[in-house]
Motif scaffolding. Structure first.
Motif, PDB file in Angstrom:
ATOM      1  N   ALA A   1       0.834  -1.212   0.000  1.00 31.63           N
ATOM      2  CA  ALA A   1       0.000   0.000   0.000  1.00 31.63           C
ATOM      3  C   ALA A   1       0.863   1.255   0.000  1.00 31.63           C
ATOM      4  N   HIS A   2       1.917   1.259   0.800  1.00 37.77           N
ATOM      5  CA  HIS A   2       2.807   2.427   0.868  1.00 37.77           C
ATOM      6  C   HIS A   2       3.429   2.720  -0.492  1.00 37.77           C
ATOM      7  N   TYR A   3       4.041   1.692  -1.109  1.00 38.54           N
ATOM      8  CA  TYR A   3       4.735   1.919  -2.379  1.00 38.54           C
ATOM      9  C   TYR A   3       3.775   2.194  -3.522  1.00 38.54           C
ATOM     10  N   ARG A   4       2.601   1.574  -3.515  1.00 33.83           N
ATOM     11  CA  ARG A   4       1.615   1.852  -4.553  1.00 33.83           C
ATOM     12  C   ARG A   4       1.204   3.331  -4.494  1.00 33.83           C
ATOM     13  N   THR A   5       0.918   3.823  -3.294  1.00 30.56           N
ATOM     14  CA  THR A   5       0.529   5.228  -3.128  1.00 30.56           C
ATOM     15  C   THR A   5       1.659   6.168  -3.534  1.00 30.56           C
ATOM     16  N   ALA A   6       2.873   5.888  -3.060  1.00 27.55           N
ATOM     17  CA  ALA A   6       4.017   6.754  -3.363  1.00 27.55           C
ATOM     18  C   ALA A   6       4.353   6.733  -4.852  1.00 27.55           C
ATOM     19  N   ALA A   7       4.315   5.562  -5.477  1.00 35.52           N
ATOM     20  CA  ALA A   7       4.656   5.458  -6.901  1.00 35.52           C
ATOM     21  C   ALA A   7       3.652   6.198  -7.769  1.00 35.52           C
ATOM     22  N   VAL A   8       2.370   5.987  -7.516  1.00 34.20           N
ATOM     23  CA  VAL A   8       1.341   6.657  -8.317  1.00 34.20           C
ATOM     24  C   VAL A   8       1.409   8.173  -8.107  1.00 34.20           C
ATOM     25  N   ARG A   9       1.664   8.603  -6.874  1.00 36.97           N
ATOM     26  CA  ARG A   9       1.791  10.037  -6.584  1.00 36.97           C
ATOM     27  C   ARG A   9       2.950  10.648  -7.379  1.00 36.97           C
ATOM     28  N   ASP A  10       4.001   9.849  -7.608  1.00 38.54           N
ATOM     29  CA  ASP A  10       5.173  10.334  -8.352  1.00 38.54           C
ATOM     30  C   ASP A  10       5.070  10.001  -9.852  1.00 38.54           C
ATOM     31  N   GLU A  11       3.854   9.677 -10.300  1.00 38.95           N
ATOM     32  CA  GLU A  11       3.534   9.459 -11.712  1.00 38.95           C
ATOM     33  C   GLU A  11       4.138   8.198 -12.319  1.00 38.95           C
ATOM     34  N   TRP A  12       4.420   7.181 -11.495  1.00 34.42           N
ATOM     35  CA  TRP A  12       4.781   5.873 -12.000  1.00 34.42           C
ATOM     36  C   TRP A  12       3.496   5.176 -12.422  1.00 34.42           C
TER      37      TRP A  12
ATOM     38  N   GLN B   1       4.748  -5.960  -7.550  1.00 32.87           N
ATOM     39  CA  GLN B   1       4.591  -4.531  -7.798  1.00 32.87           C
ATOM     40  C   GLN B   1       5.657  -4.082  -8.766  1.00 32.87           C
ATOM     41  N   TYR B   2       5.229  -3.766  -9.969  1.00 35.64           N
ATOM     42  CA  TYR B   2       6.111  -3.256 -11.015  1.00 35.64           C
ATOM     43  C   TYR B   2       5.470  -2.003 -11.589  1.00 35.64           C
ATOM     44  N   PHE B   3       6.287  -0.987 -11.783  1.00 34.09           N
ATOM     45  CA  PHE B   3       5.823   0.285 -12.309  1.00 34.09           C
ATOM     46  C   PHE B   3       6.794   0.750 -13.387  1.00 34.09           C
ATOM     47  N   THR B   4       6.327   1.592 -14.292  1.00 34.55           N
ATOM     48  CA  THR B   4       7.189   2.168 -15.321  1.00 34.55           C
ATOM     49  C   THR B   4       7.007   3.675 -15.354  1.00 34.55           C
ATOM     50  N   LYS B   5       8.062   4.333 -15.844  1.00 34.49           N
ATOM     51  CA  LYS B   5       8.018   5.790 -15.966  1.00 34.49           C
ATOM     52  C   LYS B   5       9.202   6.224 -16.815  1.00 34.49           C
ATOM     53  N   GLU B   6       8.929   6.867 -17.936  1.00 40.09           N
ATOM     54  CA  GLU B   6       9.969   7.473 -18.767  1.00 40.09           C
ATOM     55  C   GLU B   6      11.162   6.547 -19.010  1.00 40.09           C
ATOM     56  N   GLY B   7      10.894   5.324 -19.443  1.00 41.27           N
ATOM     57  CA  GLY B   7      11.971   4.388 -19.758  1.00 41.27           C
ATOM     58  C   GLY B   7      12.621   3.725 -18.560  1.00 41.27           C
ATOM     59  N   MET B   8      12.045   3.917 -17.378  1.00 39.70           N
ATOM     60  CA  MET B   8      12.575   3.295 -16.168  1.00 39.70           C
ATOM     61  C   MET B   8      11.587   2.252 -15.659  1.00 39.70           C
ATOM     62  N   ALA B   9      12.095   1.297 -14.902  1.00 37.15           N
ATOM     63  CA  ALA B   9      11.246   0.275 -14.283  1.00 37.15           C
ATOM     64  C   ALA B   9      11.520   0.252 -12.789  1.00 37.15           C
ATOM     65  N   LEU B  10      10.464   0.257 -12.001  1.00 27.91           N
ATOM     66  CA  LEU B  10      10.531   0.198 -10.539  1.00 27.91           C
ATOM     67  C   LEU B  10       9.894  -1.111 -10.106  1.00 27.91           C
TER      68      LEU B  10
END
Length: 93
Positions: free
Chosen positions: A19-30, A41-50
């Motif tokens: 829950a913490h990382y999902r909220t923080a990642a989405v807030r930072d536009e991941w 939990q995998y996220f992408t943003k501007e050619g990066m993968a978290l």
């Protein structure tokens, strides 16, 4: 490819960590990866993968951490970010 990662322990549950990382990642536009397996939990943003990956004692031992951190209570997890330099093209010096 550039990579950074860190291993953490948290005295709470995996659900709290997610829950913490999902909220923080989405807030930072991941953007959540729609093809990720449930629980991953995998996220992408501007050619990066978290990625946020939960660890077992066996995972830590294989990575040379021995019994540290102690996973008898709480959640052990790894956070990593990777990116391709120049969109994956070879760099020249």
């Amino acid at each position: 490819m550039v990579y950074a990662g860190r291993t953490y322990t948290f005295p709470g549950t995996q659900a709290e960590v997610r829950a913490h990382y999902r909220t923080a990642a989405v807030r930072d536009e991941w953007i959540p990866d729609p093809e990720a397996s449930p629980g991953d939990q995998y996220f992408t943003k501007e050619g990066m993968a978290l990625s946020i990956v939960f660890l077992t004692a066996e995972d830590l031992k294989q990575d040379g951490h021995g019994s540290r951190p102690d996973l008898t209570h709480g959640a052990g997890y790894s956070v990593s970010v990777d990116s391709y330099v120049n969109g994956g093209a070879e760099t020249g010096l």
